[in-house]
Design a protein around this motif. Structure first.
Motif, short mmCIF file in Angstrom:
data_model
loop_
_atom_site.label_atom_id
_atom_site.label_comp_id
_atom_site.label_asym_id
_atom_site.label_seq_id
_atom_site.Cartn_x
_atom_site.Cartn_y
_atom_site.Cartn_z
N THR A 483 98.91 -12.50 -39.51
CA THR A 483 97.90 -13.18 -38.74
C THR A 483 97.77 -12.24 -37.45
N ALA A 484 96.68 -12.54 -36.69
CA ALA A 484 96.19 -11.81 -35.41
C ALA A 484 97.37 -12.06 -34.34
N ALA A 485 98.12 -13.59 -34.41
CA ALA A 485 98.80 -13.62 -33.34
C ALA A 485 100.34 -12.74 -33.46
N ASP A 486 100.71 -12.51 -34.72
CA ASP A 486 102.00 -11.86 -34.91
C ASP A 486 101.65 -10.29 -34.68
N MET A 487 100.28 -9.61 -34.98
CA MET A 487 100.10 -8.36 -35.11
C MET A 487 99.42 -7.81 -33.78
N ASN A 488 98.52 -8.53 -33.26
CA ASN A 488 98.00 -8.15 -32.05
C ASN A 488 98.63 -7.58 -30.71
N PRO A 489 99.95 -8.08 -30.65
CA PRO A 489 100.64 -7.46 -29.32
C PRO A 489 101.28 -5.95 -29.86
N ILE A 490 101.48 -5.82 -30.95
CA ILE A 490 101.69 -4.74 -31.41
C ILE A 490 100.50 -3.71 -31.36
N LEU A 491 99.30 -4.02 -31.96
CA LEU A 491 98.35 -3.07 -31.78
C LEU A 491 97.66 -2.88 -30.37
N ILE A 492 97.79 -3.86 -29.46
CA ILE A 492 97.52 -3.65 -28.07
C ILE A 492 98.64 -2.54 -27.45
N GLN A 493 99.87 -2.84 -27.70
CA GLN A 493 100.72 -1.56 -27.27
C GLN A 493 100.27 -0.36 -27.87
N LEU A 494 99.78 0.05 -28.99
CA LEU A 494 99.29 1.09 -29.73
C LEU A 494 98.20 1.44 -29.41
N HIS A 495 97.34 0.79 -28.64
CA HIS A 495 95.99 1.28 -27.91
C HIS A 495 95.07 1.18 -29.24
N SER A 496 95.29 0.11 -30.26
CA SER A 496 94.49 0.02 -31.33
C SER A 496 93.63 -1.45 -31.42
N SER A 497 92.53 -1.21 -31.77
CA SER A 497 91.66 -2.66 -31.81
C SER A 497 92.55 -3.77 -32.43
N PRO A 498 92.23 -4.97 -31.44
CA PRO A 498 93.20 -6.26 -32.07
C PRO A 498 92.24 -6.81 -33.03
N ILE A 499 92.93 -7.35 -34.02
CA ILE A 499 92.45 -8.24 -35.10
C ILE A 499 91.78 -9.56 -35.01
N THR A 500 90.75 -10.15 -35.58
CA THR A 500 90.58 -11.48 -35.18
C THR A 500 90.93 -12.44 -36.13
N GLN A 501 91.42 -12.03 -37.48
CA GLN A 501 91.55 -12.76 -38.50
C GLN A 501 92.69 -12.33 -39.12
N LYS A 502 93.38 -12.97 -40.27
CA LYS A 502 94.45 -12.52 -41.06
C LYS A 502 93.85 -11.23 -41.84
N THR A 503 94.70 -10.35 -41.85
CA THR A 503 94.54 -8.93 -42.42
C THR A 503 95.45 -8.39 -43.28
N ARG A 504 95.05 -7.92 -44.44
CA ARG A 504 95.96 -7.12 -45.33
C ARG A 504 96.79 -6.30 -44.49
N LEU A 505 98.13 -6.08 -44.79
CA LEU A 505 98.96 -5.05 -44.42
C LEU A 505 98.40 -3.70 -44.58
N PHE A 506 97.91 -3.56 -45.84
CA PHE A 506 97.49 -2.33 -46.15
C PHE A 506 96.31 -1.65 -45.25
N HIS A 507 95.25 -2.51 -45.14
CA HIS A 507 94.30 -1.99 -44.01
C HIS A 507 94.64 -1.65 -42.65
#
Length: 619
Positions: A483-507
């Motif tokens: 989910t975006a809620a679980d992944m976005n804090p990590i993406l923001i820390q990595l300076h990578s664009s947040p996601i807006t919906q559930k996303t495959r781990l692969f992508h």
């Protein structure tokens, strides 16, 4: 005095050791003849294995049951994975090694093989009967019979050593040259040439001031060459970096009029990508300094290898110039650098098995074929040893394709294109290098070696489990989402664009900034799966995901080329009967005798229209 052997290997360098060992492991009775039992597997130049593209070759040899990787791991004093900042196709393992222990471990390994005998002598002549090699004649006047002969003579064929205005016969400093063989082979119809290589001075490390140099440590997380569990040393030794300067260059230039290279006394071509220091300052006159790597020769010895300072200038000039390098002000020399000229045989006279065209059951491997480097030599010896055994037992030969190994690229380049200067392997020579990574050499080649009988069932199963485990991780990532809620804090820390919906781990993992451990932080069940596997498997899985689209494109290219690579040409094909071929194409095709249509396309001087003529005739 001697029984008849299945295979005689001439020369105890890296090519000879691998050739003798693999033929013996396949079941042949083998005699290894070397001029000096004390210098078996001698590291004649730098005390190191691997490096860019060369590290891939060592891993390929190991994946197929050879010993170079195991010996290197046992004697490593420092390990580095080169090109980590680039893509995985460029990652190349390299070790600094204990020179004396390396040679000792190789000898002990050879002595442990029940089918292998050794004899100290010089081979003066190949015994040839009815166009087939049937043994050798030595300098002691001993005739020894065999079913096949492999020549791995290194730099010893009519070797001449140059130091300034002095020159003397020798295959290596302190060792005599081998004479007679070149002349016999020429009389048998072979074409020969001259090449040159060089080595730097060796220095007493106790006389150096390391505080004036940059430290260069190995990787904290040690890697290895071998896919087996060879015990690794707990510690590593430091290397150092320093630089030449304008004063060094001016001192070296004063010796140019006494240089065998600039005065024309050396006729052979040297390695383009490993030039001498005098060649560097002559070719790159705009540079005011050149890098020097200060490399220990072992765990306990004080001897230092001055990497980057290969030279054949007079010893007094070498000494004066060295003492102007920071840290070398009081340097004491153990022995000067030198250049060596030697005979080689252009490799277009060989089949892809490394058997010669002119004489059946005679194989060439290593520097006799115009290559430079321990790794290139060892891989040729390994393939020659396999094919000599297969040939005399009427079993299927081994020819590795360019799309499945660096070894295949190396041999295909030599046999198809030839070389007029010492050939060195680079990643750029492999058009499918993304598929030929150092990390997957076992997956590519261990099944082939298992079919030959070189790899145990247990080791093959281990490779299969590794591949299946990596695939399990990749398959899980294709199916599961976060989910975006679980992944976005990590993406923001990595300076990578947040996601807006559930996303495959692969992508998510296809993003350059995101690692497999970043994804695992956001998905607890995936973290549990990842934690079950070791670093090697996790790294494999990550590479498969990040380069998935590139792998697909590369495999499409390989599959398209495979049709031509699999289209065999009769070795006795009469090219002179095809009047539509250009004259140059006919000459080159007759000389090379390509095995396949794919190999024919890579011959210099054979045009696309010539290939079309061949295709039409063959169809």
């Amino acid at each position: 005095m001697f029984k008849k052997y299945n295979v005689i290997v001439v020369g105890g360098g890296h090519a000879g050791c691998e050739a003798a060992a693999v033929a013996a492991n396949l079941g042949s009775s083998v005699l290894l003849i070397t001029m000096n039992m004390g210098t078996i597997a001698q590291m004649s130049c730098n005390p190191a294995m691997g490096g860019v593209a060369k590290g891939q070759i060592v891993r390929e040899i190991d994946a197929m049951g050879g010993y170079s990787g195991i010996i290197a791991d046992k004697t490593t004093i420092q390990f580095r994975m080169l090109n980590r900042s680039k893509g995985p196709a460029m990652w190349s393992p390299r070790t600094q090694n204990d020179r004396m222990r390396f040679a000792e471990e190789w000898r002990l390994q050879l002595e442990s093989l029940p089918n292998l005998d050794m004899w100290q002598d010089t081979v003066r002549e190949i015994v040839v009967k009815n166009g087939k090699a049937t043994g050798v004649m030595t300098s002691l006047g001993i005739s020894i019979e065999s079913d096949a002969v492999i020549l791995t003579n290194g730099t010893f064929l009519n070797g001449v050593i140059h130091i300034g205005e002095k020159k003397f016969g020798g295959g290596r400093t302190g060792e005599k040259a081998a004479t007679g063989l070149t002349e016999q082979l020429i009389a048998l119809g072979f074409e020969s040439g001259r090449m040159k290589t060089g080595t730097p001075p060796r220095i007493d490390g106790r006389s150096l001031d390391y505080s004036r140099m940059e430290e260069q440590w190995g990787d904290e997380e040690r890697g290895r060459f071998s896919f087996t569990d060879v015990p690794l040393a707990a510690e590593q030794r430091c290397c150092w970096i320093t630089y030449t300067n304008e004063r060094v260059h001016e001192t070296l230039k004063k010796g140019f009029e006494r240089s065998p290279m600039f005065t024309g006394r050396i006729k052979g071509l040297g390695p383009r990508y490993c030039p001498s220091i005098e060649d560097k300052i002559n070719r790159f006159a705009e540079r005011d300094r050149h890098q020097i790597f200060v490399e220990p020769e072992g765990w306990k010895t004080a001897e230092i290898y001055v990497n980057g300072f290969s030279t054949s200038l007079p010893e007094d000039v070498q000494q004066d110039a060295l003492r102007l390098i920071p840290g070398f002000e009081n340097a004491k020399m153990y022995r000067p650098g030198y250049a060596i000229e030697y005979d080689y045989f252009p490799p277009m006279q060989l089949d892809l098995t490394l058997e010669t065209h002119h004489i059946k059951h005679l194989f060439f491997a290593g520097q006799i074929n115009g290559t430079t480097g321990y790794e290139e030599a060892a891989s040729q010896g390994f393939i020659a040893g396999i094919n000599a055994h297969q040939r005399i037992n009427d079993q299927q030969e081994l020819i590795l394709k360019r799309s499945e190994s660096y070894i295949g690229v190396l041999i295909d380049d030599l046999v198809t294109k030839g070389t007029e200067e010492p050939y060195r392997m680079f990643t750029s020579r492999a058009e499918h290098r993304l598929l030929l990574r150092q990390d997957n050499a076992d997956a590519r080649l261990t099944p082939i070696a298992h079919r030959l009988g070189l790899i145990s069932d247990e080791r093959l199963e281990r490779v299969k489990r590794k591949v299946e485990s990596a695939d399990e991780i990749v398959d899980y990532m294709r199916k599961q989402s976060v989910t975006a809620a679980d992944m976005n804090p990590i993406l923001i820390q990595l300076h990578s664009s947040p996601i807006t919906q559930k996303t495959r781990l692969f992508h998510l993992l296809t993003r350059p900034q995101v690692s497999i451990f970043d994804v695992a932080q956001a998905h607890a069940p995936f973290a549990e799966l990842v934690n079950r596997y070791d670093k090697e498997i996790i790294e494999q899985a990550e590479i498969k995901v990040k380069y998935d689209s590139y792998f697909e494109k590369e495999m499409d290219i390989v599959n398209k080329m495979r049709k031509m690579e699999d289209q065999e040409i009769n070795p006795d094909f009469d090219y002179s009967s095809l009047v539509s071929l250009s004259k140059e194409a006919r000459e080159k095709l007759v000389k090379v005798k390509p095995r396949t249509l794919g190999q024919a396309t890579r011959i210099s001087g054979v045009s696309p229209s010539d290939i079309s003529v061949l295709m039409i005739h063959m169809s």
